[in-house]
Design a protein around this motif. Structure first.
Motif, PDB file in Angstrom:
ATOM      1  N   GLY A 297       0.804  -1.215   0.000  1.00  0.00           N
ATOM      2  CA  GLY A 297       0.000   0.000   0.000  1.00  0.00           C
ATOM      3  C   GLY A 297       0.833   1.260   0.000  1.00  0.00           C
ATOM      4  N   SER A 298       0.142   2.393   0.143  1.00  0.00           N
ATOM      5  CA  SER A 298       0.791   3.703   0.070  1.00  0.00           C
ATOM      6  C   SER A 298       0.343   4.592   1.226  1.00  0.00           C
ATOM      7  N   LEU A 299       1.214   5.501   1.596  1.00  0.00           N
ATOM      8  CA  LEU A 299       0.904   6.542   2.570  1.00  0.00           C
ATOM      9  C   LEU A 299       1.634   7.811   2.150  1.00  0.00           C
ATOM     10  N   ARG A 300       1.070   8.949   2.543  1.00  0.00           N
ATOM     11  CA  ARG A 300       1.724  10.228   2.310  1.00  0.00           C
ATOM     12  C   ARG A 300       1.881  10.951   3.635  1.00  0.00           C
ATOM     13  N   LEU A 301       3.118  11.242   3.980  1.00  0.00           N
ATOM     14  CA  LEU A 301       3.408  12.004   5.193  1.00  0.00           C
ATOM     15  C   LEU A 301       3.618  13.475   4.846  1.00  0.00           C
ATOM     16  N   SER A 302       3.194  14.329   5.761  1.00  0.00           N
ATOM     17  CA  SER A 302       3.411  15.766   5.615  1.00  0.00           C
ATOM     18  C   SER A 302       4.111  16.291   6.861  1.00  0.00           C
ATOM     19  N   CYS A 303       4.862  17.350   6.684  1.00  0.00           N
ATOM     20  CA  CYS A 303       5.557  17.974   7.806  1.00  0.00           C
ATOM     21  C   CYS A 303       5.627  19.467   7.561  1.00  0.00           C
ATOM     22  N   ALA A 304       5.080  20.232   8.489  1.00  0.00           N
ATOM     23  CA  ALA A 304       5.055  21.680   8.354  1.00  0.00           C
ATOM     24  C   ALA A 304       5.869  22.335   9.457  1.00  0.00           C
ATOM     25  N   ALA A 305       6.708  23.266   9.060  1.00  0.00           N
ATOM     26  CA  ALA A 305       7.459  24.077  10.019  1.00  0.00           C
ATOM     27  C   ALA A 305       6.779  25.437  10.128  1.00  0.00           C
ATOM     28  N   SER A 306       6.648  25.922  11.361  1.00  0.00           N
ATOM     29  CA  SER A 306       5.965  27.197  11.563  1.00  0.00           C
ATOM     30  C   SER A 306       6.636  27.977  12.697  1.00  0.00           C
ATOM     31  N   GLY A 307       6.321  29.262  12.758  1.00  0.00           N
ATOM     32  CA  GLY A 307       6.886  30.105  13.799  1.00  0.00           C
ATOM     33  C   GLY A 307       7.716  31.216  13.199  1.00  0.00           C
ATOM     34  N   SER A 308       8.674  31.696  13.967  1.00  0.00           N
ATOM     35  CA  SER A 308       9.490  32.839  13.561  1.00  0.00           C
ATOM     36  C   SER A 308      10.633  32.408  12.642  1.00  0.00           C
ATOM     37  N   ILE A 309      10.263  31.831  11.511  1.00  0.00           N
ATOM     38  CA  ILE A 309      11.246  31.297  10.563  1.00  0.00           C
ATOM     39  C   ILE A 309      11.655  32.370   9.581  1.00  0.00           C
ATOM     40  N   PHE A 310      12.974  32.486   9.361  1.00  0.00           N
ATOM     41  CA  PHE A 310      13.450  33.396   8.330  1.00  0.00           C
ATOM     42  C   PHE A 310      13.669  32.639   7.029  1.00  0.00           C
ATOM     43  N   SER A 311      14.389  31.540   7.096  1.00  0.00           N
ATOM     44  CA  SER A 311      14.590  30.719   5.903  1.00  0.00           C
ATOM     45  C   SER A 311      14.883  29.271   6.305  1.00  0.00           C
ATOM     46  N   ILE A 312      14.614  28.358   5.371  1.00  0.00           N
ATOM     47  CA  ILE A 312      14.855  26.938   5.595  1.00  0.00           C
ATOM     48  C   ILE A 312      15.783  26.396   4.522  1.00  0.00           C
ATOM     49  N   ASN A 313      16.833  25.729   4.942  1.00  0.00           N
ATOM     50  CA  ASN A 313      17.698  25.035   3.985  1.00  0.00           C
ATOM     51  C   ASN A 313      17.141  23.641   3.747  1.00  0.00           C
ATOM     52  N   ALA A 314      17.873  22.635   4.132  1.00  0.00           N
ATOM     53  CA  ALA A 314      17.426  21.266   3.879  1.00  0.00           C
ATOM     54  C   ALA A 314      16.301  20.868   4.827  1.00  0.00           C
ATOM     55  N   MET A 315      15.463  19.983   4.334  1.00  0.00           N
ATOM     56  CA  MET A 315      14.443  19.323   5.149  1.00  0.00           C
ATOM     57  C   MET A 315      14.583  17.830   4.903  1.00  0.00           C
ATOM     58  N   GLY A 316      14.179  17.036   5.875  1.00  0.00           N
ATOM     59  CA  GLY A 316      14.388  15.615   5.697  1.00  0.00           C
ATOM     60  C   GLY A 316      13.464  14.749   6.514  1.00  0.00           C
ATOM     61  N   TRP A 317      13.507  13.473   6.180  1.00  0.00           N
ATOM     62  CA  TRP A 317      12.763  12.452   6.913  1.00  0.00           C
ATOM     63  C   TRP A 317      13.726  11.384   7.402  1.00  0.00           C
TER      64      TRP A 317
ATOM     65  N   GLU B 185      17.486   6.275  11.370  1.00  0.00           N
ATOM     66  CA  GLU B 185      18.197   6.245  10.098  1.00  0.00           C
ATOM     67  C   GLU B 185      17.594   7.231   9.108  1.00  0.00           C
ATOM     68  N   LEU B 186      18.433   7.671   8.203  1.00  0.00           N
ATOM     69  CA  LEU B 186      18.011   8.591   7.157  1.00  0.00           C
ATOM     70  C   LEU B 186      17.071   7.885   6.183  1.00  0.00           C
ATOM     71  N   VAL B 187      16.010   8.560   5.810  1.00  0.00           N
ATOM     72  CA  VAL B 187      15.122   8.074   4.759  1.00  0.00           C
ATOM     73  C   VAL B 187      15.336   8.889   3.489  1.00  0.00           C
ATOM     74  N   ALA B 188      15.193  10.202   3.612  1.00  0.00           N
ATOM     75  CA  ALA B 188      15.353  11.081   2.448  1.00  0.00           C
ATOM     76  C   ALA B 188      15.534  12.512   2.914  1.00  0.00           C
ATOM     77  N   THR B 189      16.269  13.282   2.107  1.00  0.00           N
ATOM     78  CA  THR B 189      16.433  14.704   2.367  1.00  0.00           C
ATOM     79  C   THR B 189      16.212  15.477   1.077  1.00  0.00           C
ATOM     80  N   ILE B 190      15.910  16.749   1.210  1.00  0.00           N
ATOM     81  CA  ILE B 190      15.702  17.596   0.047  1.00  0.00           C
ATOM     82  C   ILE B 190      16.193  18.998   0.364  1.00  0.00           C
ATOM     83  N   THR B 191      16.927  19.582  -0.581  1.00  0.00           N
ATOM     84  CA  THR B 191      17.441  20.938  -0.386  1.00  0.00           C
ATOM     85  C   THR B 191      16.364  21.963  -0.724  1.00  0.00           C
TER      86      THR B 191
END
Length: 122
Positions: A16-36, A46-52
């Motif tokens: 089967g399939s699933l879709r995970l979401s992750c939201a960052a909020s607050g006093s953020i100026f900028s975001i570099n990499a995000m990952g799972w 363990e690392l699953v995946a990262t994205i710049t």
């Protein structure tokens, strides 16, 4: 104050399939990499995946071809589309974001979410 919140976990049958979401909020100026990352019972996280910020993705060998990471920079959100799920994908999935705030402009810190459980039944 910064918050990172995951959603979308659950119980699914093998294949089967699933879709995970992750939201960052607050006093953020900028975001570099995000990952799972994920952590199964009795195992290390363990690392699953990262994205710049530019969209370049990196995957663990165990999920290549099955998982897809993407992000919406306008929403400070990263997604993980998981297909062809296997019982060995069962774990708590954690999201992180490398970001700075207006208070820490020159320094980026890694923020983690609280995790979301993914269970794949055989």
């Amino acid at each position: 104050q910064v918050q990172v919140v995951e959603s979308g976990g659950g119980l699914v049958q093998a294949g089967g399939s699933l879709r995970l979401s992750c939201a960052a909020s607050g006093s953020i100026f900028s975001i570099n990499a995000m990952g799972w990352y994920r952590q199964a019972p009795g195992k290390q996280r363990e690392l699953v995946a990262t994205i710049t910020s530019g969209g370049s993705a990196n995957y663990a060998d165990s999920v290549k071809g099955r998982f897809t990471i993407s992000r919406d920079n306008s929403k400070n959100t990263v997604y993980l589309e998981m297909n062809s799920l296997k019982p060995e994908d069962t774990a708590v999935y954690y999201c992180n974001a490398d970001l700075n705030t207006r208070a820490t402009m020159s320094t980026f810190f890694r923020y983690w979410g609280q995790g979301t459980q993914v269970t794949v039944s055989s």
